[in-house]
Write an enzyme that holds these catalytic residues in place. Structure first.
Site, PDB file in Angstrom:
ATOM      1  N   ASN A   1      58.443  95.752  71.937  1.00 23.54           N
ATOM      2  CA  ASN A   1      57.458  95.103  71.075  1.00 23.54           C
ATOM      3  C   ASN A   1      56.754  94.012  71.870  1.00 23.54           C
ATOM      4  OD1 ASN A   1      56.058  94.459  68.736  1.00 23.54           O
ATOM      5  ND2 ASN A   1      57.706  93.224  67.855  1.00 23.54           N
TER       6      ASN A   1
ATOM      7  N   HIS B   1      54.780  90.183  71.577  1.00 24.81           N
ATOM      8  CA  HIS B   1      54.822  88.994  70.718  1.00 24.81           C
ATOM      9  C   HIS B   1      53.860  87.951  71.277  1.00 24.81           C
ATOM     10  CE1 HIS B   1      56.422  86.225  67.778  1.00 24.81           C
ATOM     11  NE2 HIS B   1      56.504  85.312  68.732  1.00 24.81           N
TER      12      HIS B   1
END
Length: 198
Positions: A106, A108
């Site tokens: 992911n 961020h």
């Protein structure tokens, strides 16, 4: 060739950048499917590149666990080498993460472990820091607590609003994501032995 499934909730700007990178024959990864938790506008990017897509609507399920179970079935059908969360605005239950860990990554919009959670840009501005950043991490069962694969500092400038700062972070996130996926595909990053948190 690394096969990648991408999960989105919104416009899919990181998805678009990854699709464009993977369209280059020299890039060592291919997007094989794009999934969403709603009828996201970013699914149009998958259509533009002739990539299969699917929707598992979060609102159709009584709990996050039931939704994730169905999402897991779809991922099991695809069997990607890597799952990229690209603006997916849902926390994946630990049961789903455990099935795929460490092959879920992911991005961020902060220099983790600083400012984890859904409002990293807003929290950085509220803290009055001189710089924030962008990170790419392995997803674990916490909130932005997984091993960091790449990150870069970004200055906070006078007059920055949340939107202005976020727009300056996004291109860095995209570049880091494209590079991390490339390095996973070439073996330069070994997800079975990711770096420890600082």
């Amino acid at each position: 060739m690394l096969s990648v499934a991408v999960l989105i909730s919104g416009t899919g700007s990181n998805l678009r950048a990854l699709l464009e990178a993977a369209d280059d024959p020299g890039y060592p990864a291919r997007i094989v499917a794009v999934g969403a938790d709603r009828d996201a506008s970013g699914l149009a990017h998958a259509a533009a590149f002739d990539i299969p897509s699917f929707v598992v609507p979060f609102r159709d399920y009584a709990s996050r666990e039931e939704w994730a179970e169905q999402l897991g079935h779809r991922l099991d059908e695809i069997q990607p080498d890597l799952i990229v969360l690209s603006g997916l605005m849902r926390l994946l239950p630990a049961s789903l993460v455990a099935r795929w860990q460490p092959r879920i990554i992911n991005t961020h919009p902060a220099y983790l472990p600083e400012f984890p959670g859904a409002h990293g840009v807003r929290d950085a501005l509220a803290a009055g820091v001189a710089q924030t950043g962008a990170s790419v991490i392995v997803v674990d069962d916490g909130v932005d607590t997984g091993p960091i694969l790449a990150q870069e500092r970004i200055p906070v400038l006078p007059g920055d609003t949340e939107d202005i700062l976020h727009e300056r972070i996004k291109p860095v996130e995209r570049r880091l994501l494209i590079e991390v996926v490339r390095r996973i595909a070439t073996g330069d990053i070994d997800l079975s032995a990711p770096p420890a948190r600082p």
